[in-house]
Design an enzyme around this catalytic site. Structure first.
Site, PDB file in Angstrom:
ATOM      1  N   LEU A 121     -10.270 -10.042 -10.983  1.00 26.28           N
ATOM      2  CA  LEU A 121     -10.904  -9.638 -12.196  1.00 26.28           C
ATOM      3  C   LEU A 121     -10.918  -7.983 -12.430  1.00 26.28           C
ATOM      4  CD1 LEU A 121     -12.455 -10.726 -14.685  1.00 26.28           C
ATOM      5  CD2 LEU A 121     -14.460 -10.654 -12.909  1.00 26.28           C
ATOM      6  N   SER A 125       0.732  -1.262  -0.053  1.00 29.58           N
ATOM      7  CA  SER A 125      -0.327  -0.077  -0.048  1.00 29.58           C
ATOM      8  C   SER A 125       0.849   1.197   0.249  1.00 29.58           C
ATOM      9  CB  SER A 125      -0.860  -0.128   1.266  1.00 29.58           C
ATOM     10  OG  SER A 125      -0.294  -0.335   2.424  1.00 29.58           O
ATOM     11  N   PHE A 163     -16.831 -11.771   0.558  1.00 26.72           N
ATOM     12  CA  PHE A 163     -16.900 -12.470  -0.708  1.00 26.72           C
ATOM     13  C   PHE A 163     -16.113 -11.398  -1.715  1.00 26.72           C
ATOM     14  CE2 PHE A 163     -19.571 -16.146  -0.086  1.00 26.72           C
ATOM     15  CZ  PHE A 163     -19.582 -16.123   1.217  1.00 26.72           C
ATOM     16  N   ASN A 164     -16.443 -10.950  -2.711  1.00 26.62           N
ATOM     17  CA  ASN A 164     -15.557 -10.445  -3.718  1.00 26.62           C
ATOM     18  C   ASN A 164     -15.646  -8.751  -3.664  1.00 26.62           C
ATOM     19  OD1 ASN A 164     -15.791 -13.127  -4.518  1.00 26.62           O
ATOM     20  ND2 ASN A 164     -14.183 -12.621  -6.311  1.00 26.62           N
ATOM     21  N   SER A 178     -12.214 -14.758   4.646  1.00 29.92           N
ATOM     22  CA  SER A 178     -12.543 -15.044   3.292  1.00 29.92           C
ATOM     23  C   SER A 178     -13.669 -15.904   3.086  1.00 29.92           C
ATOM     24  CB  SER A 178     -11.375 -15.150   2.651  1.00 29.92           C
ATOM     25  OG  SER A 178     -11.580 -15.616   1.259  1.00 29.92           O
ATOM     26  N   GLY A 204      -7.794 -23.940  -9.520  1.00 34.78           N
ATOM     27  CA  GLY A 204      -8.402 -23.886  -7.952  1.00 34.78           C
ATOM     28  C   GLY A 204      -9.666 -22.914  -8.009  1.00 34.78           C
ATOM     29  N   LYS A 213      -6.347 -18.174   6.409  1.00 28.79           N
ATOM     30  CA  LYS A 213      -7.293 -17.587   6.918  1.00 28.79           C
ATOM     31  C   LYS A 213      -8.020 -18.741   8.036  1.00 28.79           C
ATOM     32  CE  LYS A 213      -7.248 -13.640   4.909  1.00 28.79           C
ATOM     33  NZ  LYS A 213      -6.803 -12.487   5.707  1.00 28.79           N
ATOM     34  N   ASP A 236       5.805  -2.724  10.988  1.00 29.34           N
ATOM     35  CA  ASP A 236       5.452  -4.123  10.693  1.00 29.34           C
ATOM     36  C   ASP A 236       4.981  -4.730  11.880  1.00 29.34           C
ATOM     37  OD1 ASP A 236       5.458  -7.048  10.568  1.00 29.34           O
ATOM     38  OD2 ASP A 236       6.862  -6.641   9.040  1.00 29.34           O
ATOM     39  N   ALA A 284      -4.162  -6.798   8.299  1.00 29.80           N
ATOM     40  CA  ALA A 284      -2.748  -6.861   7.659  1.00 29.80           C
ATOM     41  C   ALA A 284      -2.420  -8.316   7.346  1.00 29.80           C
ATOM     42  CB  ALA A 284      -1.902  -6.701   8.999  1.00 29.80           C
ATOM     43  N   GLY A 285      -2.278  -8.482   6.126  1.00 31.73           N
ATOM     44  CA  GLY A 285      -1.981  -9.771   5.573  1.00 31.73           C
ATOM     45  C   GLY A 285      -1.452  -9.776   4.151  1.00 31.73           C
ATOM     46  N   TYR A 299      -2.855 -19.454   0.845  1.00 29.53           N
ATOM     47  CA  TYR A 299      -3.487 -18.200   1.392  1.00 29.53           C
ATOM     48  C   TYR A 299      -4.906 -18.483   2.207  1.00 29.53           C
ATOM     49  CZ  TYR A 299      -6.866 -14.053   1.151  1.00 29.53           C
ATOM     50  OH  TYR A 299      -7.851 -13.144   1.518  1.00 29.53           O
TER      51      TYR A 299
HETATM   52  P1  NAD Z   1      -4.270  -4.891   0.900  1.00 33.53           P
HETATM   53  O1  NAD Z   1      -3.010  -5.889   0.510  1.00 33.53           O
HETATM   54  O2  NAD Z   1      -4.675  -3.814   0.214  1.00 33.53           O
HETATM   55  O3  NAD Z   1      -4.237  -4.526   2.600  1.00 33.53           O
HETATM   56  C1  NAD Z   1      -3.538  -5.171   3.458  1.00 33.53           C
HETATM   57  C2  NAD Z   1      -2.640  -4.268   4.177  1.00 33.53           C
HETATM   58  O4  NAD Z   1      -1.980  -5.052   5.169  1.00 33.53           O
HETATM   59  C3  NAD Z   1      -1.372  -3.706   3.093  1.00 33.53           C
HETATM   60  O5  NAD Z   1      -1.582  -2.269   3.358  1.00 33.53           O
HETATM   61  C4  NAD Z   1      -0.101  -4.147   3.807  1.00 33.53           C
HETATM   62  O6  NAD Z   1       0.662  -3.137   3.381  1.00 33.53           O
HETATM   63  C5  NAD Z   1      -0.338  -4.693   4.985  1.00 33.53           C
HETATM   64  N1  NAD Z   1       0.481  -5.511   5.619  1.00 33.53           N
HETATM   65  C6  NAD Z   1       0.672  -6.689   5.367  1.00 33.53           C
HETATM   66  N2  NAD Z   1       1.349  -7.266   6.115  1.00 33.53           N
HETATM   67  C7  NAD Z   1       1.917  -6.664   7.061  1.00 33.53           C
HETATM   68  C8  NAD Z   1       2.685  -6.517   7.937  1.00 33.53           C
HETATM   69  N3  NAD Z   1       3.406  -7.716   8.617  1.00 33.53           N
HETATM   70  N4  NAD Z   1       2.710  -5.610   9.078  1.00 33.53           N
HETATM   71  C9  NAD Z   1       2.061  -4.283   8.440  1.00 33.53           C
HETATM   72  N5  NAD Z   1       1.184  -4.269   7.465  1.00 33.53           N
HETATM   73  C10 NAD Z   1       1.210  -5.474   6.839  1.00 33.53           C
HETATM   74  O7  NAD Z   1      -5.388  -5.984   0.910  1.00 33.53           O
HETATM   75  P2  NAD Z   1      -7.102  -5.822   1.201  1.00 33.53           P
HETATM   76  O8  NAD Z   1      -7.674  -6.092  -0.265  1.00 33.53           O
HETATM   77  O9  NAD Z   1      -7.330  -4.341   1.808  1.00 33.53           O
HETATM   78  O10 NAD Z   1      -7.468  -6.873   2.486  1.00 33.53           O
HETATM   79  C11 NAD Z   1      -7.388  -6.774   3.497  1.00 33.53           C
HETATM   80  C12 NAD Z   1      -7.684  -8.182   4.178  1.00 33.53           C
HETATM   81  O11 NAD Z   1      -8.861  -8.595   3.761  1.00 33.53           O
HETATM   82  C13 NAD Z   1      -6.420  -8.996   4.104  1.00 33.53           C
HETATM   83  O12 NAD Z   1      -6.357  -9.769   5.209  1.00 33.53           O
HETATM   84  C14 NAD Z   1      -7.084  -9.903   3.028  1.00 33.53           C
HETATM   85  O13 NAD Z   1      -6.549 -11.325   3.027  1.00 33.53           O
HETATM   86  C15 NAD Z   1      -8.622  -9.914   3.596  1.00 33.53           C
HETATM   87  N6  NAD Z   1      -9.242 -10.418   2.245  1.00 33.53           N
HETATM   88  C16 NAD Z   1      -9.385  -9.598   1.246  1.00 33.53           C
HETATM   89  C17 NAD Z   1     -10.134  -9.892   0.118  1.00 33.53           C
HETATM   90  C18 NAD Z   1     -10.121  -9.295  -1.343  1.00 33.53           C
HETATM   91  O14 NAD Z   1     -10.657  -9.713  -2.138  1.00 33.53           O
HETATM   92  N7  NAD Z   1      -9.496  -8.141  -1.353  1.00 33.53           N
HETATM   93  C19 NAD Z   1     -11.080 -10.913   0.161  1.00 33.53           C
HETATM   94  C20 NAD Z   1     -11.115 -11.715   1.366  1.00 33.53           C
HETATM   95  C21 NAD Z   1     -10.285 -11.371   2.377  1.00 33.53           C
HETATM   96  N1  UDP Z   2     -11.178 -13.854 -13.470  1.00 33.73           N
HETATM   97  C1  UDP Z   2     -10.972 -13.966 -14.918  1.00 33.73           C
HETATM   98  N2  UDP Z   2      -9.663 -13.235 -15.403  1.00 33.73           N
HETATM   99  C2  UDP Z   2      -8.912 -12.635 -14.590  1.00 33.73           C
HETATM  100  C3  UDP Z   2      -8.955 -12.630 -13.229  1.00 33.73           C
HETATM  101  C4  UDP Z   2     -10.249 -13.129 -12.712  1.00 33.73           C
HETATM  102  O1  UDP Z   2     -11.778 -14.533 -15.690  1.00 33.73           O
HETATM  103  O2  UDP Z   2      -8.025 -12.225 -15.261  1.00 33.73           O
HETATM  104  C5  UDP Z   2     -12.283 -14.776 -13.087  1.00 33.73           C
HETATM  105  C6  UDP Z   2     -11.748 -15.819 -12.150  1.00 33.73           C
HETATM  106  O3  UDP Z   2     -11.763 -17.069 -12.779  1.00 33.73           O
HETATM  107  C7  UDP Z   2     -13.108 -15.990 -11.102  1.00 33.73           C
HETATM  108  C8  UDP Z   2     -13.693 -14.433 -11.104  1.00 33.73           C
HETATM  109  O4  UDP Z   2     -13.135 -13.873 -12.094  1.00 33.73           O
HETATM  110  O5  UDP Z   2     -13.940 -16.716 -11.782  1.00 33.73           O
HETATM  111  C9  UDP Z   2     -13.194 -13.698  -9.690  1.00 33.73           C
HETATM  112  O6  UDP Z   2     -11.851 -13.948  -9.576  1.00 33.73           O
HETATM  113  P1  UDP Z   2     -10.859 -12.997  -8.636  1.00 33.73           P
HETATM  114  O7  UDP Z   2      -9.503 -13.290  -8.656  1.00 33.73           O
HETATM  115  O8  UDP Z   2     -11.327 -11.466  -9.053  1.00 33.73           O
HETATM  116  O9  UDP Z   2     -11.603 -13.266  -7.065  1.00 33.73           O
HETATM  117  P2  UDP Z   2     -11.792 -15.005  -6.367  1.00 33.73           P
HETATM  118  O10 UDP Z   2     -13.163 -15.201  -6.623  1.00 33.73           O
HETATM  119  O11 UDP Z   2     -10.707 -15.732  -7.291  1.00 33.73           O
HETATM  120  O12 UDP Z   2     -11.246 -14.507  -5.223  1.00 33.73           O
END
Ligand code: NAD
Ligand code: UDP
Length: 339
Positions: free
Chosen positions: A201, A37, A179-180, A125, A295, A154, A59, A82-83, A150
């Site tokens: 996507l 970020s 979800f997404n 997630s 996957g 979780k 960190d 954070a992850g 990953y």
């Molecule tokens: P993101 O990568 O934009 O945000 C995560 C933040 O955590 C980043 O700013 C990164 O710099 C920070 N970070 C990672 N490791 C760190 C550490 N050791 N110390 C300090 N900071 C650290 O991701 P996001 O999309 O905002 O996702 C946030 C959370 O939601 C994550 O845990 C992710 O796995 C979870 N999540 C995201 C999605 C998605 O589609 N975006 C879906 C399900 C779950």
């Molecule tokens: N997808 C796709 N093309 C891409 C990225 C994703 O067709 O370049 C599809 C992927 O197969 C899934 C959907 O879009 O069916 C959502 O994928 P994404 O990676 O955004 O999220 P996920 O559901 O895998 O967490």
């Protein structure tokens, strides 16, 4: 109102959550090492809300610095974003994923214990439902087997949090299964800023529409779904962020563990969302159909009734809103936070 610590709060979901918390009147502290970020998101959050927040670049695994943060502040609730989150990367670098994701969780829990902070909200997630459960997923279902490290991080972090809450009955643990999440803040000032080639996507679709990428490959059109492409439950990141405000309110009034799906409950296909993006924004997303991605599940969507019933939360934004706001962010920030 009380101080909320957003671990990983400079990222995509954390920054939107910070906006909603500040707008509700909470004091926000963000701790992030900026590994995925930019510090620009912090100034943009302040610009949107007209409020200040405290930012610590650290960190979360650095327990000395994390302890100093807990000592200097009076935190009531931690939200743990954070992850590392790239599914494909986690298959190639599992140890890095387990080390970062599990360690951040343990460091936070240790500090919380030491400084008597009892509430934690965790970013989980839908991936933890695995391959075995039928859609729509509900929170009563047993976790399934994940298709990648990953997802396993979780599932493991959920277990760690549940065990911790069992050992300390004064804790409140809220597990949010996203979800997404897509879209961006309606101002176009904050959004998703993927590093390198996006895995997801919609960032890929938006980069294709603006000409950064030549085309989008749709992974598989031979699934057993209405148009052959996968179905997902896309949720506007602002709706998701508002779910966190509800979770904070709930955590501050209740004890024990609760799991909530945060989704809309509506599945849309890849082709449908790409076509919606084109239509609402009047743009073309060059796309080709390619082979399935390893996957990927054909169908993944939420039963979101529990969040509605217990948190009083439901989504308000449409698929069109998600596509419009994403495009605004992409146009205003073609290179993300980089320029
Ligand atoms: P993101 O990568 O934009 O945000 C995560 C933040 O955590 C980043 O700013 C990164 O710099 C920070 N970070 C990672 N490791 C760190 C550490 N050791 N110390 C300090 N900071 C650290 O991701 P996001 O999309 O905002 O996702 C946030 C959370 O939601 C994550 O845990 C992710 O796995 C979870 N999540 C995201 C999605 C998605 O589609 N975006 C879906 C399900 C779950
Ligand atoms: N997808 C796709 N093309 C891409 C990225 C994703 O067709 O370049 C599809 C992927 O197969 C899934 C959907 O879009 O069916 C959502 O994928 P994404 O990676 O955004 O999220 P996920 O559901 O895998 O967490």
């Amino acid at each position: 109102m009380s101080q909320i610590l957003l671990a990983g709060g400079a990222g995509f979901i954390g920054s939107h959550t910070a906006v909603e918390l500040l707008d509700t009147g909470y004091e926000v502290i963000i701790a992030d090492n900026l590994m995925n970020s930019s510090a620009k998101s912090i100034t943009r959050i302040e610009q949107i809300t007209g409020n200040q927040l405290k930012f610590y670049q650290l960190d979360i695994r650095d327990t000395e610095k994390l302890e100093a943060l807990f000592q200097e502040n009076d935190i009531s609730t931690v939200i743990h974003f954070a992850g590392l989150k790239a599914v494909g990367e986690s298959i190639g670098k599992p140890v890095m994923y387990y080390r970062n994701n599990i360690d951040t969780t343990l460091s936070l829990l240790e500090c919380m214990n030491k400084y008597n902070v009892k509430n934690i909200i965790f970013s989980s997630s839908a991936t933890v439902y695995g391959e075995e459960n039928p859609v729509p997923y509900n929170e009563e279902m047993k976790k399934g087997s994940c298709t990648n490290p990953y997802g396993w991080t979780k599932a493991m972090m959920e277990q760690i949090l549940e065990d911790t809450a069992k050992s300390d009955k004064s804790m409140s643990v809220i597990i949010l299964r996203y979800f997404n999440p897509i879209g961006a803040h309606e101002t176009g000032l904050i959004g998703e800023d993927p590093q390198g080639i996006p895995n997801n996507l919609m960032p890929c679709a938006a980069q294709t529409a603006i000409g950064i990428r030549d085309h989008l490959t749709i992974f598989g059109n031979d699934y057993d779904t209405p148009d052959g492409t996968c179905l997902r439950d896309y949720i506007h990141v602002t709706d998701l962020a508002k779910g966190h405000v509800k979770a904070v309110e709930y955590a501050q009034k209740n004890k024990g563990v609760e799991i909530f799906n945060l989704g809309t409950g509506n599945p849309y296909s890849v082709t449908e969302i790409v076509e919606t993006f084109e239509k609402v924004n009047g743009v073309t997303v060059n796309h080709v159909y390619g082979p399935r991605r390893d996957g990927d599940l054909p169908n993944c969507y939420a039963n979101a009734d529990k969040a509605m019933k217990m948190l009083g939360w439901k989504t308000e934004k449409t698929l069109e809103d998600m596509c419009r706001d994403l495009w605004k962010w992409q146009q205003m920030n073609p290179n993300g936070y980089k320029d």
